[in-house]
Design a protein around this motif. Sequence first.
Motif, mmCIF file in Angstrom:
data_model
loop_
_atom_site.group_PDB
_atom_site.id
_atom_site.type_symbol
_atom_site.label_atom_id
_atom_site.label_comp_id
_atom_site.label_asym_id
_atom_site.label_seq_id
_atom_site.Cartn_x
_atom_site.Cartn_y
_atom_site.Cartn_z
ATOM 1 N N PRO A 223 3.324 0.480 37.237
ATOM 2 C CA PRO A 223 3.154 -0.721 36.407
ATOM 3 C C PRO A 223 2.722 -1.950 37.217
ATOM 4 O O PRO A 223 1.970 -2.795 36.718
ATOM 5 C CB PRO A 223 4.546 -0.940 35.803
ATOM 6 C CG PRO A 223 5.182 0.396 35.835
ATOM 7 C CD PRO A 223 4.662 1.061 37.060
ATOM 8 N N ALA A 224 3.169 -2.022 38.494
ATOM 9 C CA ALA A 224 2.754 -3.161 39.323
ATOM 10 C C ALA A 224 1.252 -3.084 39.602
ATOM 11 O O ALA A 224 0.568 -4.118 39.655
ATOM 12 C CB ALA A 224 3.539 -3.157 40.634
ATOM 13 N N PHE B 21 -3.611 5.784 36.054
ATOM 14 C CA PHE B 21 -3.442 6.639 34.867
ATOM 15 C C PHE B 21 -3.088 8.065 35.285
ATOM 16 O O PHE B 21 -2.220 8.700 34.691
ATOM 17 C CB PHE B 21 -4.727 6.663 34.030
ATOM 18 C CG PHE B 21 -4.994 5.391 33.269
ATOM 19 C CD1 PHE B 21 -3.943 4.615 32.800
ATOM 20 C CD2 PHE B 21 -6.297 4.967 33.017
ATOM 21 C CE1 PHE B 21 -4.189 3.433 32.104
ATOM 22 C CE2 PHE B 21 -6.542 3.786 32.327
ATOM 23 C CZ PHE B 21 -5.490 3.016 31.874
ATOM 24 N N PHE C 185 -0.914 -1.913 37.541
ATOM 25 C CA PHE C 185 -1.570 -2.382 36.306
ATOM 26 C C PHE C 185 -1.780 -3.898 36.366
ATOM 27 O O PHE C 185 -2.852 -4.404 36.058
ATOM 28 C CB PHE C 185 -0.722 -2.053 35.071
ATOM 29 C CG PHE C 185 -0.650 -0.580 34.734
ATOM 30 C CD1 PHE C 185 -1.675 0.272 35.092
ATOM 31 C CD2 PHE C 185 0.438 -0.057 34.049
ATOM 32 C CE1 PHE C 185 -1.623 1.618 34.785
ATOM 33 C CE2 PHE C 185 0.508 1.292 33.735
ATOM 34 C CZ PHE C 185 -0.531 2.132 34.110
ATOM 35 N N ILE D 236 0.396 8.462 36.171
ATOM 36 C CA ILE D 236 1.297 8.445 35.005
ATOM 37 C C ILE D 236 1.569 9.887 34.547
ATOM 38 O O ILE D 236 2.654 10.201 34.076
ATOM 39 C CB ILE D 236 0.644 7.653 33.835
ATOM 40 C CG1 ILE D 236 0.531 6.178 34.173
ATOM 41 C CG2 ILE D 236 1.392 7.858 32.519
ATOM 42 C CD1 ILE D 236 1.750 5.365 33.958
ATOM 43 N N GLU D 237 0.556 10.745 34.741
ATOM 44 C CA GLU D 237 0.707 12.136 34.280
ATOM 45 C C GLU D 237 1.910 12.813 34.927
ATOM 46 O O GLU D 237 2.632 13.565 34.280
ATOM 47 C CB GLU D 237 -0.571 12.931 34.593
ATOM 48 C CG GLU D 237 -1.659 12.707 33.597
ATOM 49 C CD GLU D 237 -2.738 13.769 33.676
ATOM 50 O OE1 GLU D 237 -2.560 14.779 34.361
ATOM 51 O OE2 GLU D 237 -3.780 13.556 33.034
ATOM 52 N N ASP D 238 2.095 12.569 36.233
ATOM 53 C CA ASP D 238 3.265 13.186 36.889
ATOM 54 C C ASP D 238 4.209 12.111 37.428
ATOM 55 O O ASP D 238 4.632 12.137 38.568
ATOM 56 C CB ASP D 238 2.828 14.165 37.981
ATOM 57 C CG ASP D 238 1.957 13.498 39.023
ATOM 58 O OD1 ASP D 238 1.542 12.356 38.768
ATOM 59 O OD2 ASP D 238 1.716 14.101 40.070
ATOM 60 N N ILE D 239 4.472 11.149 36.556
ATOM 61 C CA ILE D 239 5.285 9.995 36.962
ATOM 62 C C ILE D 239 6.722 10.393 37.335
ATOM 63 O O ILE D 239 7.380 9.725 38.119
ATOM 64 C CB ILE D 239 5.289 8.918 35.831
ATOM 65 C CG1 ILE D 239 5.825 7.574 36.330
ATOM 66 C CG2 ILE D 239 6.101 9.351 34.621
ATOM 67 C CD1 ILE D 239 4.820 6.664 36.845
ATOM 68 N N TYR D 240 7.203 11.507 36.802
ATOM 69 C CA TYR D 240 8.596 11.896 37.062
ATOM 70 C C TYR D 240 8.753 12.767 38.311
ATOM 71 O O TYR D 240 9.866 13.098 38.689
ATOM 72 C CB TYR D 240 9.176 12.620 35.842
ATOM 73 C CG TYR D 240 9.180 11.750 34.604
ATOM 74 C CD1 TYR D 240 9.896 10.552 34.586
ATOM 75 C CD2 TYR D 240 8.459 12.095 33.479
ATOM 76 C CE1 TYR D 240 9.879 9.727 33.473
ATOM 77 C CE2 TYR D 240 8.437 11.279 32.358
ATOM 78 C CZ TYR D 240 9.146 10.095 32.356
ATOM 79 O OH TYR D 240 9.129 9.279 31.264
ATOM 80 N N VAL E 112 7.664 4.849 39.382
ATOM 81 C CA VAL E 112 7.923 4.193 38.091
ATOM 82 C C VAL E 112 7.825 2.669 38.189
ATOM 83 O O VAL E 112 7.612 1.994 37.184
ATOM 84 C CB VAL E 112 9.319 4.586 37.522
ATOM 85 C CG1 VAL E 112 9.343 6.031 37.119
ATOM 86 C CG2 VAL E 112 10.424 4.268 38.487
ATOM 87 N N ILE E 113 7.983 2.131 39.402
ATOM 88 C CA ILE E 113 7.840 0.679 39.584
ATOM 89 C C ILE E 113 6.434 0.364 40.115
ATOM 90 O O ILE E 113 5.797 -0.606 39.702
ATOM 91 C CB ILE E 113 8.922 0.142 40.547
ATOM 92 C CG1 ILE E 113 10.296 0.312 39.897
ATOM 93 C CG2 ILE E 113 8.685 -1.313 40.914
ATOM 94 C CD1 ILE E 113 11.452 0.005 40.788
#
Lengths: 493, 155
Positions: A391-392, A218, A394, A221-225, A387-388
């Motif tokens: 989700p993996a 999680f 998760f 995700i905050e700094d996913i970019y 980014v890949i």
Amino acid sequence: MALLYEIFTTSLTPIVLLYMVGGVLSGICIGALPGLTATMGVALLLPMTFGMDAAQGILMLLGIYCGAIYGGSISAILLHTPGTPASAATAIDGYALAQKGEAGRALCASTLSSYMGGLVSVLCLWLISPQLAKLALKFSSAEFFLLAVFGLCIIGNISGKDVEKGLICGCLGVLVATIGIDSVTSYIRFSPQGNYNFMGGISYIPIMIGLFAMSQAFESIEDIYSKDQVQAKITKILPNKEDLKTILRIAPITGLIGTFIGIIPGAGADIGSFVGYNTARSMSKHPEEFGKGSLEAVCGPEGGNNGVTGGAMIPMLTLGVPGDAVTAIMIGALTIQGLTPGPMLFQQNKVLVYTIFIGMFIANTLFAIFGFAGIRLFTKVLSVPKVILTPAIFVLCVLGSYAMRNSTFDVWVMLISGVVGYFMSKVKIPTSPAILGLILGPMAEKNFRTALLKSSGDPSVFFRTTICWFFLAMIFISLFGGPIKDAVLRRKK
Amino acid sequence: MKKGNLIVGGLCVLLAVVVIGVSSTYPTSAAYGTGVPGPGLWPTVISLLLLVCSGILIFRALFKMKPEENVSLNLLSAGPCRVYLTILILLVYVLVLKPVGFIISTTVMEFVFIQWFGKKKPYITLLISLAITLVSYFAFKYLLNVPIDFGFFAI
């Protein structure tokens, strides 16, 4: 000799070595990826061990543990982002060296120092564990209760500035562990009527996966970019004579200190790393170079953090008390195999215990070999896009928590723990105390009540033996040692 | 941070009071007559400790927190909002996981996330999502013998 023969013929088979290779390789990759810690790696891959036998499972997890603690230094040196918190101290001078064009030299020093630290800790594990286990055989319920309380008191010391936050988290862990059937009286506590999921108790493995893996996912995700860029080209992977002398002078000592830090329940590789850094500075002839790209400042923390690995295994194997969060998960792995860590393990499963000792040595040797042979390859891992990867993670969290009891209830527990862990990190509440609470809470309660049951309710049972008084003194020191020391220092000033 | 600490402290006080209340309904030591403390004693002791720690946290947040420590938690900025949406998607995913089946629900979940974060071409995202799903499916089902072939669209 007969024991060694038995170990190599029955336990340390080629397939086990293959699992270790897999564990070390995945550990290095996990450690090298910023955001994935050793604890997260071990928690995520723990469900893989359910179908294995005890030696295969534990040695694979040990491979991940040792590999990840070492792997963290790769991104610390190349990206200035520690792959694991254990490499935070390495990032300071490691990255400075990389910027000077000496990334290869720094990586080489970190590999060799980690190896030296790991070897020292394995040696201590080998020498100390059997003696401690022999002593622990004399423990009765009262001593085990006081030992568990001592372990819980350590929460205060690992909570940083806000001790009350660590204690709150530890209390929450202990309370969660009380849900379900009481082991002494079989009374059902805090469970909705007829709900078997609660009655059986909440397993701490989904909680660990949630707190350590899901919550970190999680956060990423905050700094996913954001994108990390590898800063330096790697040349000169083997050490010269001068560097080798520096490594051999610093790493074994910080490794030894790291080992003793690892023995303290709750103190992990991150603390070992910073203590190693400070020790290296006090040993250095050029402390002014620290922070500007000193090789000694890479050797110190790397020896220290890998020293913790063997140290943390000592209380886990001999007393059933985890040395850090990773060994807490390993207790889960052993329990799933039907084994109870503690002094009886040395009596009933001698082969497994010594297999673990030899396995730790092999794991350390493997990461050193892979570290030198495949360092360029591991740096490629750093380019796996978040980014890949996220989700993996998760999917692995969901499958990992489901796999233990094939229950979606555990998936919900994991998800809720992940959300709770995310918000806890927002308000700066450490999550490790919850795990200590989950493991040591039931141990403390069960032994407290068993001791009173045996003594027909006489509380003097907790003051009868020398070991009891030793633990009472340790509890007092861990609770009041810090404030007393501060008061004395203030009065001196 | 101050608000956050107060909320955490308040919630923990509430939890501790509830646990103490529920524990007081459990049988006491006298009911067993063997000297063993009742099942409510341990949770009560821990809840009292939780109460004390929460009290200290609230007190420090109200009276001892320095202005520089009172940093904003930024719970409504873009990053955390992305996390809330992620949590929501995962909640839906776990809800439909059993009825729909692992392969379809996981592929869709992966597709949504990778497309959202990565903004790649949809067919590339679909391929990556399928690869992650199938690798984890076969690893867990055939290597680890975890029965994940549940749901309406189970394979």
